[in-house]
Write a protein that holds these residues in place. Sequence first.
Motif: not given
Length: 168
Positions: A18-28
């Motif tokens: 959608g239009s919100g923030c976030g990451i489904a599969e983040p890496v650091r």
Amino acid sequence: MPGLIGQELPPIGNGGRGSGCGIAEPVRITSVSGLKLSQPMTVDCATATAFKRWVDRGIVPAVGGKGGGVAKLDVGPGYVCRPRNNQRGAKLSEHGRGKAIDLMGLVLRNGQSLDVERGWKSQPRIFRAIHAAACGPFGTVLGPKADRYHQDHIHVDTQRYRSGTYCR
């Protein structure tokens, strides 16, 4: 991916749906191709991969042997939930989806620091080559000549446009 050092993280926010923030599969990420980052950078996998390609094919060759070569990359944190250019009412920044990176500068093996803002004028060959090499691996590339919001860094993101890469 070989050359990317970091760790997988649990999903952030709504995973970028959608239009919100976030990451489904983040890496650091903490290191790219043996180059330490000034701070850990949280992004999605596609952005981490594009960043590695830019480092290997653009940043390192542009610097070459100057000062013994690149030792460290000065970067922003990657993921930050905020509007574009931190302007209230603007669209969500690609930083809020984990698809953007800000390169502030780099440190050479001899200890010399080269920041984008000063280097754009004092080391134009290097920084313009770094900027140009980002056009392709990334969908958007904004440097010091783009606008007042990008005077001190090169912003890159993996947002794709039907008209092609947007480089300024």
